[in-house]
Design a protein around this motif. Structure first.
Motif, PDB file in Angstrom:
ATOM      1  N   ARG A  46     -63.851  -1.691   9.345  1.00  0.00           N
ATOM      2  CA  ARG A  46     -63.041  -1.407   8.094  1.00  0.00           C
ATOM      3  C   ARG A  46     -61.164  -1.580   7.770  1.00  0.00           C
ATOM      4  O   ARG A  46     -60.673  -2.463   6.989  1.00  0.00           O
ATOM      5  CB  ARG A  46     -63.566  -0.317   7.641  1.00  0.00           C
ATOM      6  CG  ARG A  46     -62.625  -0.210   5.976  1.00  0.00           C
ATOM      7  CD  ARG A  46     -63.478  -0.863   4.637  1.00  0.00           C
ATOM      8  NE  ARG A  46     -64.717  -0.642   4.416  1.00  0.00           N
ATOM      9  CZ  ARG A  46     -65.092  -0.073   3.328  1.00  0.00           C
ATOM     10  NH1 ARG A  46     -63.754   0.280   2.130  1.00  0.00           N
ATOM     11  NH2 ARG A  46     -66.225   0.125   3.201  1.00  0.00           N
ATOM     12  N   TYR A  47     -60.886  -1.010   9.330  1.00  0.00           N
ATOM     13  CA  TYR A  47     -59.440  -1.271   9.850  1.00  0.00           C
ATOM     14  C   TYR A  47     -59.484  -2.550  10.055  1.00  0.00           C
ATOM     15  O   TYR A  47     -58.052  -3.290   9.844  1.00  0.00           O
ATOM     16  CB  TYR A  47     -58.846   0.094  10.701  1.00  0.00           C
ATOM     17  CG  TYR A  47     -57.797  -0.417  11.425  1.00  0.00           C
ATOM     18  CD1 TYR A  47     -57.318  -1.240  11.664  1.00  0.00           C
ATOM     19  CD2 TYR A  47     -56.796   0.951  11.092  1.00  0.00           C
ATOM     20  CE1 TYR A  47     -55.666  -1.356  12.359  1.00  0.00           C
ATOM     21  CE2 TYR A  47     -55.610   0.159  11.005  1.00  0.00           C
ATOM     22  CZ  TYR A  47     -54.766  -0.328  12.374  1.00  0.00           C
ATOM     23  OH  TYR A  47     -53.648  -0.151  12.330  1.00  0.00           O
ATOM     24  N   LEU A  51     -58.339   7.109  15.667  1.00  0.00           N
ATOM     25  CA  LEU A  51     -59.197   6.829  14.595  1.00  0.00           C
ATOM     26  C   LEU A  51     -60.334   8.472  14.959  1.00  0.00           C
ATOM     27  O   LEU A  51     -61.223   7.786  14.942  1.00  0.00           O
ATOM     28  CB  LEU A  51     -60.137   5.972  13.584  1.00  0.00           C
ATOM     29  CG  LEU A  51     -58.659   4.786  12.898  1.00  0.00           C
ATOM     30  CD1 LEU A  51     -59.766   3.871  12.774  1.00  0.00           C
ATOM     31  CD2 LEU A  51     -58.004   5.421  11.852  1.00  0.00           C
ATOM     32  N   LEU A  70     -54.783   1.931   6.105  1.00  0.00           N
ATOM     33  CA  LEU A  70     -53.750   1.573   7.425  1.00  0.00           C
ATOM     34  C   LEU A  70     -53.998   0.748   8.596  1.00  0.00           C
ATOM     35  O   LEU A  70     -53.202  -0.063   8.998  1.00  0.00           O
ATOM     36  CB  LEU A  70     -54.741   3.516   8.519  1.00  0.00           C
ATOM     37  CG  LEU A  70     -54.376   4.468   8.118  1.00  0.00           C
ATOM     38  CD1 LEU A  70     -55.283   5.215   9.142  1.00  0.00           C
ATOM     39  CD2 LEU A  70     -53.068   4.957   8.028  1.00  0.00           C
ATOM     40  N   GLY A  71     -54.938  -0.228   8.439  1.00  0.00           N
ATOM     41  CA  GLY A  71     -55.106  -1.334   8.746  1.00  0.00           C
ATOM     42  C   GLY A  71     -54.338  -2.057   8.058  1.00  0.00           C
ATOM     43  O   GLY A  71     -53.577  -2.972   8.677  1.00  0.00           O
ATOM     44  N   ALA A 115     -59.019   4.153   5.840  1.00  0.00           N
ATOM     45  CA  ALA A 115     -58.964   3.696   7.231  1.00  0.00           C
ATOM     46  C   ALA A 115     -58.516   1.856   6.484  1.00  0.00           C
ATOM     47  O   ALA A 115     -58.146   1.365   7.803  1.00  0.00           O
ATOM     48  CB  ALA A 115     -60.542   3.516   7.986  1.00  0.00           C
ATOM     49  N   ALA A 116     -58.891   0.825   5.583  1.00  0.00           N
ATOM     50  CA  ALA A 116     -58.690   0.243   5.065  1.00  0.00           C
ATOM     51  C   ALA A 116     -56.647  -0.180   4.944  1.00  0.00           C
ATOM     52  O   ALA A 116     -56.185  -0.583   4.924  1.00  0.00           O
ATOM     53  CB  ALA A 116     -59.011   0.099   4.212  1.00  0.00           C
ATOM     54  N   ARG A 153     -52.751   4.096  16.842  1.00  0.00           N
ATOM     55  CA  ARG A 153     -53.698   4.994  15.922  1.00  0.00           C
ATOM     56  C   ARG A 153     -54.784   5.013  16.225  1.00  0.00           C
ATOM     57  O   ARG A 153     -55.535   4.213  17.149  1.00  0.00           O
ATOM     58  CB  ARG A 153     -53.591   3.921  14.540  1.00  0.00           C
ATOM     59  CG  ARG A 153     -54.617   4.649  13.798  1.00  0.00           C
ATOM     60  CD  ARG A 153     -53.918   5.801  12.873  1.00  0.00           C
ATOM     61  NE  ARG A 153     -53.058   5.650  12.107  1.00  0.00           N
ATOM     62  CZ  ARG A 153     -52.091   6.499  11.499  1.00  0.00           C
ATOM     63  NH1 ARG A 153     -52.439   7.801  11.595  1.00  0.00           N
ATOM     64  NH2 ARG A 153     -50.551   5.837  10.832  1.00  0.00           N
ATOM     65  N   VAL A 189     -58.455  -3.367  18.162  1.00  0.00           N
ATOM     66  CA  VAL A 189     -58.960  -2.117  17.740  1.00  0.00           C
ATOM     67  C   VAL A 189     -60.374  -1.924  18.602  1.00  0.00           C
ATOM     68  O   VAL A 189     -61.357  -2.738  18.965  1.00  0.00           O
ATOM     69  CB  VAL A 189     -59.756  -2.439  16.035  1.00  0.00           C
ATOM     70  CG1 VAL A 189     -60.645  -1.231  15.732  1.00  0.00           C
ATOM     71  CG2 VAL A 189     -58.587  -3.109  15.157  1.00  0.00           C
ATOM     72  N   VAL A 191     -55.371   0.662  18.046  1.00  0.00           N
ATOM     73  CA  VAL A 191     -56.663   1.698  17.475  1.00  0.00           C
ATOM     74  C   VAL A 191     -57.007   2.136  18.108  1.00  0.00           C
ATOM     75  O   VAL A 191     -58.679   0.477  18.964  1.00  0.00           O
ATOM     76  CB  VAL A 191     -57.044   0.782  15.880  1.00  0.00           C
ATOM     77  CG1 VAL A 191     -57.302   1.500  15.329  1.00  0.00           C
ATOM     78  CG2 VAL A 191     -55.252   0.580  15.525  1.00  0.00           C
TER      79      VAL A 191
END
Length: 193
Positions: free
Chosen positions: A24-25, A127, A188-189, A185-186, A125, A7, A78
């Protein structure tokens, strides 16, 4: 099945919505059992200027050497960043110039019009935070930052699929709206998506 995820918070500000989304992800992905590394680009020590283009040697700083190794190990990338002036922040653009070099991210072969894509086998991904409403960015401005990151950078190097999540408009968004974005976001993570 767990994934190795890298990330990258590419907002140059030390505290931002991009950073909160990245964190958060990463937190949710770790809790779901994925191996996660989180990098804040504003903490890396490197010269973002590719002074000689691809025509000369410019030694990679230790931070960039480390980041290339992290990308080689990752299965999913990410990128969290804002859109500024229809593009990515200068820090992210400089990182792409210095990091995704011939021989690492792609290689031209004699007689071939298109390069060999050396980062195949990875997904991504994005964001993306914007003050512009997402519909306006997509249909009126023609989404230049999305095309750059997806097509001319990541897919050019073999990263696919590249999925994009937009968080917009950030300007004048409420605390409740930002919390919903962080929850997104969480999710997705946790799904490593």
């Amino acid at each position: 099945m767990s994934k190795r995820i890298l990330v990258l918070n590419a907002n140059p500000k030390p505290a931002s919505l991009s950073q909160a989304l990245a964190e958060r992800y990463a937190q949710a992905a770790r809790q779901a059992g994925h191996a996660v590394e989180l990098v804040h680009l504003h903490q890396l020590d490197f010269n973002p200027n590719l002074a000689l283009g691809f025509e000369g040697e410019q030694a990679l700083e230790p931070a960039l050497q480390r980041l290339q190794g992290q990308i080689e190990q990752a299965e999913h990338l990410v990128w969290a960043y804002p859109v500024w002036w229809g593009s990515v922040p200068a820090l992210l653009k400089g990182l792409l110039d210095r990091l995704l070099l011939p021989g690492f991210a792609f290689r031209y072969e004699k007689g071939q019009a298109f390069p060999q894509r050396l980062l195949r086998g990875r997904s991504a991904r994005l964001l993306v935070c914007m003050d512009t409403p997402a519909w306006y960015f997509r249909w009126i401005q023609r989404a230049p930052a999305h095309h750059m990151m997806r097509r001319t950078v990541l897919e050019f190097c073999g990263v696919a699929p590249v999925r994009i999540s937009e968080f917009a408009p950030v300007l004048h968004s409420s605390a409740a709206q930002r919390e919903r974005w962080l929850d997104q976001a969480a999710r997705l993570g946790a799904a490593a998506g």
